[in-house]
Design a protein around this motif. Structure first.
Motif, PDB file in Angstrom:
ATOM      1  N   LYS A 272     -11.903  -5.918  -5.060  1.00 62.94           N
ATOM      2  CA  LYS A 272     -11.423  -5.079  -3.968  1.00 62.94           C
ATOM      3  C   LYS A 272     -10.129  -5.636  -3.387  1.00 62.94           C
ATOM      4  N   MET A 273     -10.071  -6.959  -3.223  1.00 68.10           N
ATOM      5  CA  MET A 273      -8.864  -7.569  -2.663  1.00 68.10           C
ATOM      6  C   MET A 273      -7.657  -7.391  -3.573  1.00 68.10           C
ATOM      7  N   ASP A 274      -7.887  -7.543  -4.877  1.00 73.70           N
ATOM      8  CA  ASP A 274      -6.767  -7.588  -5.821  1.00 73.70           C
ATOM      9  C   ASP A 274      -6.414  -6.240  -6.435  1.00 73.70           C
ATOM     10  N   GLU A 275      -7.389  -5.316  -6.467  1.00 76.94           N
ATOM     11  CA  GLU A 275      -7.176  -4.057  -7.173  1.00 76.94           C
ATOM     12  C   GLU A 275      -7.214  -2.826  -6.253  1.00 76.94           C
ATOM     13  N   ILE A 276      -8.100  -2.824  -5.277  1.00 81.96           N
ATOM     14  CA  ILE A 276      -8.259  -1.641  -4.427  1.00 81.96           C
ATOM     15  C   ILE A 276      -7.281  -1.651  -3.259  1.00 81.96           C
ATOM     16  N   PHE A 277      -7.294  -2.710  -2.463  1.00 76.55           N
ATOM     17  CA  PHE A 277      -6.442  -2.750  -1.280  1.00 76.55           C
ATOM     18  C   PHE A 277      -4.948  -2.586  -1.584  1.00 76.55           C
ATOM     19  N   PRO A 278      -4.415  -3.199  -2.653  1.00 71.08           N
ATOM     20  CA  PRO A 278      -2.974  -3.053  -2.885  1.00 71.08           C
ATOM     21  C   PRO A 278      -2.531  -1.636  -3.238  1.00 71.08           C
ATOM     22  N   ASN A 279      -3.485  -0.720  -3.446  1.00 67.56           N
ATOM     23  CA  ASN A 279      -3.136   0.649  -3.817  1.00 67.56           C
ATOM     24  C   ASN A 279      -2.846   1.536  -2.618  1.00 67.56           C
ATOM     25  N   GLY A 280      -2.531   0.936  -1.468  1.00 66.26           N
ATOM     26  CA  GLY A 280      -2.171   1.718  -0.290  1.00 66.26           C
ATOM     27  C   GLY A 280      -0.829   2.414  -0.487  1.00 66.26           C
ATOM     28  N   PRO A 281      -0.388   3.215   0.471  1.00 63.37           N
ATOM     29  CA  PRO A 281      -1.032   3.392   1.776  1.00 63.37           C
ATOM     30  C   PRO A 281      -2.245   4.323   1.716  1.00 63.37           C
ATOM     31  N   PHE A 282      -3.128   4.133   2.721  1.00 64.05           N
ATOM     32  CA  PHE A 282      -4.284   5.002   2.891  1.00 64.05           C
ATOM     33  C   PHE A 282      -4.082   5.800   4.176  1.00 64.05           C
ATOM     34  N   THR A 283      -4.615   7.006   4.205  1.00 69.69           N
ATOM     35  CA  THR A 283      -4.447   7.855   5.389  1.00 69.69           C
ATOM     36  C   THR A 283      -5.790   8.439   5.823  1.00 69.69           C
ATOM     37  N   TYR A 284      -5.841   8.807   7.093  1.00 67.72           N
ATOM     38  CA  TYR A 284      -7.045   9.427   7.656  1.00 67.72           C
ATOM     39  C   TYR A 284      -6.616  10.341   8.782  1.00 67.72           C
TER      40      TYR A 284
END
Length: 245
Positions: free
Chosen positions: A145-157
């Protein structure tokens, strides 16, 4: 380090998808009140889990570094007619808490510690706060999650009251991430107020956590990835750990 000053008052709205009840059930199954009911909720935030534990019959102390979060937690406890003690402390410097049967560090709170030395200090403080045979429960973000998921930002809501743009940047240390979040919160007049939050999280290999626990004296360290839901072996995002003193 993030203090959640303004974020505290919209935190619950944004965390509504977290299955807190499943977390509480995990703890209750492994450490029922009949075996000792003194529980410290470390990184308790707005007190959602603290209240659930208190309703289940545990005698709860909540610990958090953010006074704003603890204000929300205290209000929640009062609304539920529960007597919960809240203490404003860093988990890495936790002091004065003794005789606990259970310690919980929930919802990736441990990932806000920036060094492995702080993690070790936290485990040491928890160890000394527990009675013999006491339980420690915590969860952390996986390295995936730290290395693969989070860097795929930006995230929006966006919903009818709150919107955010969540930018992420890989940190200088391995398995770390910077979170920079711009919030837009609608006020009573219908206008949006903007404020910023910056957070830093870091995770470590599971073996590092396990080795520290054993070094300090914890035994029976068990790991799960399915407390909330089943996760693919290659795409585990959250790791749950249970240890005994």
């Amino acid at each position: 380090m993030a203090m959640y000053d303004q974020f505290a008052f919209i935190y619950d709205r944004l965390m509504s998808d977290i299955p807190y009840t499943k977390y509480a059930e995990w703890v209750q199954k492994k450490a029922p009140t009949s075996a000792g009911n003194k529980l410290v909720d470390i990184g308790c935030g707005t007190g959602v889990l603290s209240v659930q534990f208190a309703k289940a019959g545990y005698e709860v102390i909540g610990v958090d570094l953010s006074e704003a979060m603890l204000t929300v937690a205290q209000n929640r406890s009062t609304e539920n007619h529960l007597s919960i003690s809240y203490i404003c402390q860093s988990m890495a410097e936790m002091d004065g808490i003794q005789g606990m049967d259970i310690a919980v560090i929930a919802i990736d709170s441990l990932n806000y510690l920036e060094t492995i030395q702080e993690v070790e200090q936290t485990f040491q403080h928890v160890f000394h706060s527990l009675v013999e045979g006491g339980h420690l429960f915590f969860d952390v973000h996986s390295l995936y999650k730290m290395d693969e998921i989070f860097p795929n930002g930006p995230f929006t809501y966006e919903d009818d009251q709150v919107a955010y743009i969540w930018n992420t940047e890989i940190g200088e240390e391995r398995h770390s991430i910077y979170h920079d979040i711009s919030f837009f919160v609608k006020d009573e007049s219908g206008y949006y107020e903007r404020f910023e939050e910056s957070h830093y999280q870091r995770s470590f290999p599971l073996e590092s956590y396990e080795n520290l626990l054993k070094k300090i004296g914890f035994t029976s360290v068990s790991v799960s990835t399915s407390i909330f839901e089943e996760q693919s072996e290659k795409e585990v995002e959250r790791i749950f750990v249970h240890a005994r003193k």
